[in-house]
Design a protein around this motif. Structure first.
Motif, PDB file in Angstrom:
ATOM      1  N   TYR A 192       9.603  -2.759 -28.867  1.00  0.00           N
ATOM      2  CA  TYR A 192       8.680  -1.621 -28.012  1.00  0.00           C
ATOM      3  C   TYR A 192       9.287  -0.454 -28.621  1.00  0.00           C
ATOM      4  CZ  TYR A 192       8.558  -5.347 -24.673  1.00  0.00           C
ATOM      5  OH  TYR A 192       8.263  -6.813 -24.119  1.00  0.00           O
ATOM      6  N   ASP A 193       8.346   0.428 -28.786  1.00  0.00           N
ATOM      7  CA  ASP A 193       8.571   1.950 -29.582  1.00  0.00           C
ATOM      8  C   ASP A 193       9.024   2.910 -28.289  1.00  0.00           C
ATOM      9  OD1 ASP A 193       6.189   2.829 -28.612  1.00  0.00           O
ATOM     10  OD2 ASP A 193       5.223   2.653 -30.663  1.00  0.00           O
ATOM     11  N   LYS A 194       9.356   4.079 -28.847  1.00  0.00           N
ATOM     12  CA  LYS A 194       9.425   5.198 -27.757  1.00  0.00           C
ATOM     13  C   LYS A 194       8.358   5.459 -26.847  1.00  0.00           C
ATOM     14  CE  LYS A 194       8.991   9.011 -30.922  1.00  0.00           C
ATOM     15  NZ  LYS A 194       7.774   9.858 -30.443  1.00  0.00           N
ATOM     16  N   ASN A 195       7.283   5.151 -27.139  1.00  0.00           N
ATOM     17  CA  ASN A 195       5.914   5.589 -26.290  1.00  0.00           C
ATOM     18  C   ASN A 195       5.788   4.446 -25.261  1.00  0.00           C
ATOM     19  OD1 ASN A 195       5.491   8.004 -27.819  1.00  0.00           O
ATOM     20  ND2 ASN A 195       4.821   6.713 -29.521  1.00  0.00           N
ATOM     21  N   TYR A 196       6.616   3.292 -25.318  1.00  0.00           N
ATOM     22  CA  TYR A 196       6.363   2.512 -24.232  1.00  0.00           C
ATOM     23  C   TYR A 196       6.858   2.717 -23.111  1.00  0.00           C
ATOM     24  CZ  TYR A 196       6.779  -2.058 -21.923  1.00  0.00           C
ATOM     25  OH  TYR A 196       6.725  -3.022 -20.981  1.00  0.00           O
ATOM     26  N   ASN A 197       6.177   2.555 -22.151  1.00  0.00           N
ATOM     27  CA  ASN A 197       6.507   2.989 -20.571  1.00  0.00           C
ATOM     28  C   ASN A 197       7.129   1.744 -19.773  1.00  0.00           C
ATOM     29  OD1 ASN A 197       7.153   4.138 -18.340  1.00  0.00           O
ATOM     30  ND2 ASN A 197       4.951   4.622 -17.672  1.00  0.00           N
ATOM     31  N   ASN A 198       8.451   1.632 -19.632  1.00  0.00           N
ATOM     32  CA  ASN A 198       8.893   0.457 -18.958  1.00  0.00           C
ATOM     33  C   ASN A 198       9.293   0.964 -17.414  1.00  0.00           C
ATOM     34  OD1 ASN A 198      11.262   1.916 -18.931  1.00  0.00           O
ATOM     35  ND2 ASN A 198      12.578   0.497 -20.231  1.00  0.00           N
TER      36      ASN A 198
ATOM     37  N   GLY B 252      15.657   3.090 -22.347  1.00  0.00           N
ATOM     38  CA  GLY B 252      14.529   2.077 -22.866  1.00  0.00           C
ATOM     39  C   GLY B 252      15.255   1.911 -24.472  1.00  0.00           C
ATOM     40  N   GLY B 253      14.579   0.950 -25.274  1.00  0.00           N
ATOM     41  CA  GLY B 253      15.377   0.452 -26.455  1.00  0.00           C
ATOM     42  C   GLY B 253      16.456  -0.218 -26.514  1.00  0.00           C
ATOM     43  N   TYR B 254      17.007  -0.175 -27.787  1.00  0.00           N
ATOM     44  CA  TYR B 254      18.543  -0.726 -28.039  1.00  0.00           C
ATOM     45  C   TYR B 254      19.421   0.232 -28.141  1.00  0.00           C
ATOM     46  CZ  TYR B 254      15.674  -5.018 -29.075  1.00  0.00           C
ATOM     47  OH  TYR B 254      14.957  -5.985 -29.038  1.00  0.00           O
ATOM     48  N   GLY B 255      20.808  -0.015 -27.946  1.00  0.00           N
ATOM     49  CA  GLY B 255      21.724   1.040 -28.127  1.00  0.00           C
ATOM     50  C   GLY B 255      23.106   0.586 -27.742  1.00  0.00           C
ATOM     51  N   GLU B 256      24.002   1.468 -27.772  1.00  0.00           N
ATOM     52  CA  GLU B 256      25.409   1.001 -27.668  1.00  0.00           C
ATOM     53  C   GLU B 256      26.022   0.011 -28.528  1.00  0.00           C
ATOM     54  OE1 GLU B 256      23.699   2.842 -24.455  1.00  0.00           O
ATOM     55  OE2 GLU B 256      23.589   0.891 -24.770  1.00  0.00           O
TER      56      GLU B 256
ATOM     57  N   VAL C 137      23.054  -3.478 -26.428  1.00  0.00           N
ATOM     58  CA  VAL C 137      22.588  -3.493 -25.027  1.00  0.00           C
ATOM     59  C   VAL C 137      21.122  -3.548 -25.081  1.00  0.00           C
ATOM     60  CG1 VAL C 137      22.611  -2.545 -22.841  1.00  0.00           C
ATOM     61  CG2 VAL C 137      24.604  -2.336 -24.088  1.00  0.00           C
ATOM     62  N   ASP C 138      20.125  -4.236 -24.602  1.00  0.00           N
ATOM     63  CA  ASP C 138      18.743  -3.985 -24.335  1.00  0.00           C
ATOM     64  C   ASP C 138      18.410  -3.332 -23.355  1.00  0.00           C
ATOM     65  OD1 ASP C 138      16.044  -4.718 -24.137  1.00  0.00           O
ATOM     66  OD2 ASP C 138      16.424  -6.861 -24.299  1.00  0.00           O
ATOM     67  N   HIS C 139      17.899  -2.275 -23.540  1.00  0.00           N
ATOM     68  CA  HIS C 139      17.631  -1.385 -22.568  1.00  0.00           C
ATOM     69  C   HIS C 139      16.133  -1.564 -22.160  1.00  0.00           C
ATOM     70  CE1 HIS C 139      21.164   1.143 -21.674  1.00  0.00           C
ATOM     71  NE2 HIS C 139      21.266   0.895 -23.088  1.00  0.00           N
ATOM     72  N   ASN C 140      15.298  -2.472 -22.826  1.00  0.00           N
ATOM     73  CA  ASN C 140      13.720  -2.597 -22.708  1.00  0.00           C
ATOM     74  C   ASN C 140      13.341  -2.906 -21.289  1.00  0.00           C
ATOM     75  OD1 ASN C 140      12.879  -1.815 -25.447  1.00  0.00           O
ATOM     76  ND2 ASN C 140      14.000  -3.882 -26.022  1.00  0.00           N
ATOM     77  N   ARG C 141      14.266  -3.669 -20.661  1.00  0.00           N
ATOM     78  CA  ARG C 141      13.914  -4.110 -19.217  1.00  0.00           C
ATOM     79  C   ARG C 141      12.595  -5.081 -19.490  1.00  0.00           C
ATOM     80  NH1 ARG C 141      16.847  -0.972 -15.376  1.00  0.00           N
ATOM     81  NH2 ARG C 141      17.988   0.668 -16.445  1.00  0.00           N
ATOM     82  N   THR C 142      11.587  -4.717 -18.854  1.00  0.00           N
ATOM     83  CA  THR C 142      10.234  -5.602 -18.906  1.00  0.00           C
ATOM     84  C   THR C 142      10.637  -6.897 -18.815  1.00  0.00           C
ATOM     85  OG1 THR C 142       9.735  -3.926 -20.622  1.00  0.00           O
ATOM     86  CG2 THR C 142       8.230  -5.969 -20.437  1.00  0.00           C
ATOM     87  N   GLY C 143      10.902  -7.736 -17.534  1.00  0.00           N
ATOM     88  CA  GLY C 143      11.248  -8.906 -17.061  1.00  0.00           C
ATOM     89  C   GLY C 143      12.632  -9.256 -17.321  1.00  0.00           C
ATOM     90  N   LYS C 144      13.402  -8.532 -17.836  1.00  0.00           N
ATOM     91  CA  LYS C 144      14.877  -8.727 -18.049  1.00  0.00           C
ATOM     92  C   LYS C 144      15.811  -7.692 -17.545  1.00  0.00           C
ATOM     93  CE  LYS C 144      14.572 -11.801 -22.013  1.00  0.00           C
ATOM     94  NZ  LYS C 144      14.943 -12.181 -23.448  1.00  0.00           N
TER      95      LYS C 144
END
Length: 384
Positions: free
Chosen positions: A183-189, A194-198, A215-222
């Motif tokens: 998922y890129d920065k334009n994806y709306n969760n 959003g994205g990956y971090g830390e 950390v997976d910040h994408n959310r989207t079902g998780k």
């Protein structure tokens, strides 16, 4: 009261298979050849603030890396506010200076508005490799104007690479992520993060690979939880950050860009496991992970941090984290509002060669972010 985690090491040999879409070293077998029981114990000595006179705010805002630790000098690297700084002093209780070494691209390069670190760059935990270079993964942020709880800016997170060839005086940074995301920065969760971090990173037990936890910040079902990738180490001792291997749901590493397995997680709809810091402890012959549990239901039930706080887990192989977690510190895990206390971003640093003692570092705000920024604190521990 002392917080303890008992590490029972028994005689065993485990072999873990590995498959992927290209060449990959297998997961290393872990022969455990001691029957000694170890425990990590937080000292009864009171915690103390690190760098209290520096007039720095919002630090540590990521893990903490150790550039030097000797009897007369300590040099740490972490993030403060939106940039990366080096802290230095005669010892941990006497940090007397800081230097800014990495600034977000909005400061350094106004033309690149799509830079993965446009609004924030935080470098913490580092590795000193056999090629005489220092490597670290940085947390970069791009802000879209959204707001998280506590009036914290929303972000899309990316994980980039930093390299130092001068002993940590300066670092170069990659302009692209070394851990690619579906998922890129334009994806709306539908959330402000959003994205990956830390990120955290450590050599595995035989230094044939670098394990990275993030950390997976994408959310989207998780939920927002801790994942893992690895990078192989070349025969020269140089980590190969050009080839990223994701851990999949079958516990195999693959070069396919996938949504990686969440190896340490909270309870969906109740809590998230975030902000990992992982080391391989030579004395215990175990991987230690300290992390923050954001039990956000605490805010809506008792209003007290009953489950939230800093925890520790252990692992034989750095991949399977099946031991029961032990809480080290009780506090809210994020700035959920502007008035509640919170404690986050834990790091273990060792103060002797056999890694039998050291300090748990973390960042906290006692009065809430509206009255004071979060700042670094420390508490001593032993492993025996």
């Amino acid at each position: 009261m002392k917080n303890e985690i008992y590490l029972i090491l028994s005689i065993c040999i485990s072999f873990l298979g590995c498959s992927d879409d290209s060449t990959s070293t297998p997961k290393d077998p872990m022969p455990i050849i001691t029957t000694t029981a170890y425990k990590l114990t937080l000292s009864t000595e009171p915690e103390f603030q690190v760098g209290a006179n520096l007039e720095l705010n919002y630090f540590n805002d990521i893990t903490v890396g150790v550039l030097n630790y000797s009897a007369t000098n300590i040099k740490l690297i972490t993030s403060a506010n939106t940039e990366t700084v080096i802290l230095e002093g005669s010892d941990l209780k006497n940090i007397t200076s800081f230097t800014s070494i990495l600034k977000p691209s909005v400061v350094d390069n106004h033309s690149d508005t799509n830079a993965i670190d446009y609004n924030y760059i935080g470098l913490g935990q580092i590795l000193k490799a056999k090629d005489n270079k220092i490597y670290g993964l940085y947390h970069g942020e791009w802000h879209d104007g959204s707001i998280l709880p506590g009036n914290v800016p929303g972000f899309y997170g990316s994980i980039g690479l930093c390299i130092s060839t001068d002993g940590g005086t300066s670092f170069s940074k990659s302009t692209t992520a070394v851990i690619p995301n579906l998922y890129d920065k334009n994806y709306n969760n539908e959330y402000a993060d959003g994205g990956y971090g830390e990120p955290s990173l450590t050599f595995n037990s035989d230094s044939t690979a670098v394990y990275s936890y993030f950390v997976d910040h994408n959310r989207t079902g998780k939920g927002v939880n801790i994942c893992m990738v690895k990078f192989n180490v070349l025969s020269t001792g140089t980590p190969d950050f050009e080839h990223c291997y994701f851990l999949n749901e079958s516990n195999n590493f693959t070069t396919s860009i996938i949504r990686p397995k969440q190896i340490v997680a909270g309870i969906m709809g109740s809590s998230d496991a975030i902000f990992p810091h992982v080391t391989y402890n030579k004395k215990a012959k175990k991987y230690f992970m300290v992390y923050t549990l954001n039990a956000y239901t605490d805010f809506f039930t008792s209003g007290q941090p009953e489950l939230s706080g800093i925890y520790i887990r252990t692992s034989n192989d750095g991949i399977n984290w099946n031991t029961a977690p032990t809480k080290l510190i009780t506090d809210f895990a994020i700035a959920f509002n502007t008035t509640s206390s919170f404690t986050w971003h834990p790091t273990l640093i060792y103060s002797n060669n056999d890694q039998s003692e050291g300090y748990l570092l973390y960042s906290k705000s006692k009065l809430g972010i509206a009255k004071e920024s979060h700042k670094m604190w420390a508490r001593k521990f032993t492993v025996n």
